[in-house]
Design an enzyme around this catalytic site. Sequence first.
Site, PDB file in Angstrom:
ATOM      1  N   TYR A   1      71.066  52.813   4.615  1.00 59.60           N
ATOM      2  CA  TYR A   1      71.684  52.738   3.358  1.00 59.60           C
ATOM      3  C   TYR A   1      72.660  51.605   3.273  1.00 59.60           C
ATOM      4  O   TYR A   1      72.970  50.933   4.369  1.00 59.60           O
ATOM      5  CB  TYR A   1      72.272  54.233   2.959  1.00 59.60           C
ATOM      6  CG  TYR A   1      73.652  54.198   4.016  1.00 59.60           C
ATOM      7  CD1 TYR A   1      74.969  54.024   3.554  1.00 59.60           C
ATOM      8  CD2 TYR A   1      73.344  55.213   5.168  1.00 59.60           C
ATOM      9  CE1 TYR A   1      75.710  54.293   4.651  1.00 59.60           C
ATOM     10  CE2 TYR A   1      74.550  55.437   5.867  1.00 59.60           C
ATOM     11  CZ  TYR A   1      75.505  54.837   5.641  1.00 59.60           C
ATOM     12  OH  TYR A   1      76.619  55.276   6.342  1.00 59.60           O
ATOM     13  N   CYS A   2      72.958  51.197   2.146  1.00 61.94           N
ATOM     14  CA  CYS A   2      73.956  50.081   1.651  1.00 61.94           C
ATOM     15  C   CYS A   2      74.778  50.268   0.512  1.00 61.94           C
ATOM     16  O   CYS A   2      74.568  51.266  -0.180  1.00 61.94           O
ATOM     17  CB  CYS A   2      73.436  48.665   1.976  1.00 61.94           C
ATOM     18  SG  CYS A   2      72.064  48.484   0.934  1.00 61.94           S
ATOM     19  N   THR A   3      75.455  49.414   0.195  1.00 61.71           N
ATOM     20  CA  THR A   3      76.291  49.569  -1.163  1.00 61.71           C
ATOM     21  C   THR A   3      75.699  49.960  -2.316  1.00 61.71           C
ATOM     22  O   THR A   3      75.677  50.935  -2.972  1.00 61.71           O
ATOM     23  CB  THR A   3      77.319  48.508  -1.360  1.00 61.71           C
ATOM     24  OG1 THR A   3      78.169  48.130   0.059  1.00 61.71           O
ATOM     25  CG2 THR A   3      78.236  48.735  -2.322  1.00 61.71           C
TER      26      THR A   3
END
Length: 306
Positions: A185-187
Amino acid sequence: MNPSESSTPAGKFKVAALYRFVPLNDHVQLQEGFQTQMESLGIRGTLLLAHEGINGTLAGTPAAIDEWIDCLRSDSRLADLEVKYSYCDSMPFKRCRVRLKKEIVTMGVQGIDPLDAVGTYVDPQDWNELIADPDVVLIDTRNDYEVAIGSFKGADNPQTHTFREFPDYVRENLDPQQHKKVAMYCTGGIRCEKSTALLKQMGFVEVYHLKGGILRYLNEVPSEQSQWEGECFVFDGRVSVSHGLHESDHVMCFGCGWPVTAEGQQHPDFVPGVQCSHCASTITEDQRKRFAERQRQLSESPQDDA
């Protein structure tokens, strides 16, 4: 309508985090027109254009942002633009910039194409079930200063300073024969487009990523059901947001660029615009003087909150 596009406005300005991987052979020609149109609408922020697509975070009045997103989506190549919206009371950007780049998110690995191979998208409502699987290796693809203020429970922190370091982390710590299921996951989702494409290229079979990233998760998953701990770093004047994408009380340390919590702002080493406890022992006396003078000038100048 996507829930992330239907939030009730809670501030004067609307913030749009957007991206789309799509061939833009005319990205150089698009730059000037995009710059002119955004300026005419009073929109600020940074928009990146590259052969591989578009990426940016922009802010303006709700009407201006809606008009600009509609304009972008009128180009058939950008009709499926991924956008997350949030709101704030003051303009989070100082200027409007449209920049040309080699990559819209820089990993620095040749031949990585999210349009060719990418991980399986997982909606925020299904994310908790996935990461509860004990066979899943959960990886935060963001940088150390982002992870420092919040992450999902049990996630591995690659401790990278830039996204360019992520491929080395994968090569040194992950094995497709040993790690059968990997979730990342990321922003906002864009870094995972490339990180999952990288893993697929390296032979990993079951690779998943959070669709819309942390921002969409925090906007759609009720806080009482959330597996997120802390806050989410954002690349604008708000510094970070919490559940519901509400602006938090973090500030940015000018000395090192790390977010500083409300508690950290009470630390004796914290000097606004100069240093925090993270960098107080590493910056030089000359830097302290220069940073302090910069802060003095800023505090004495009229504040532009338009």
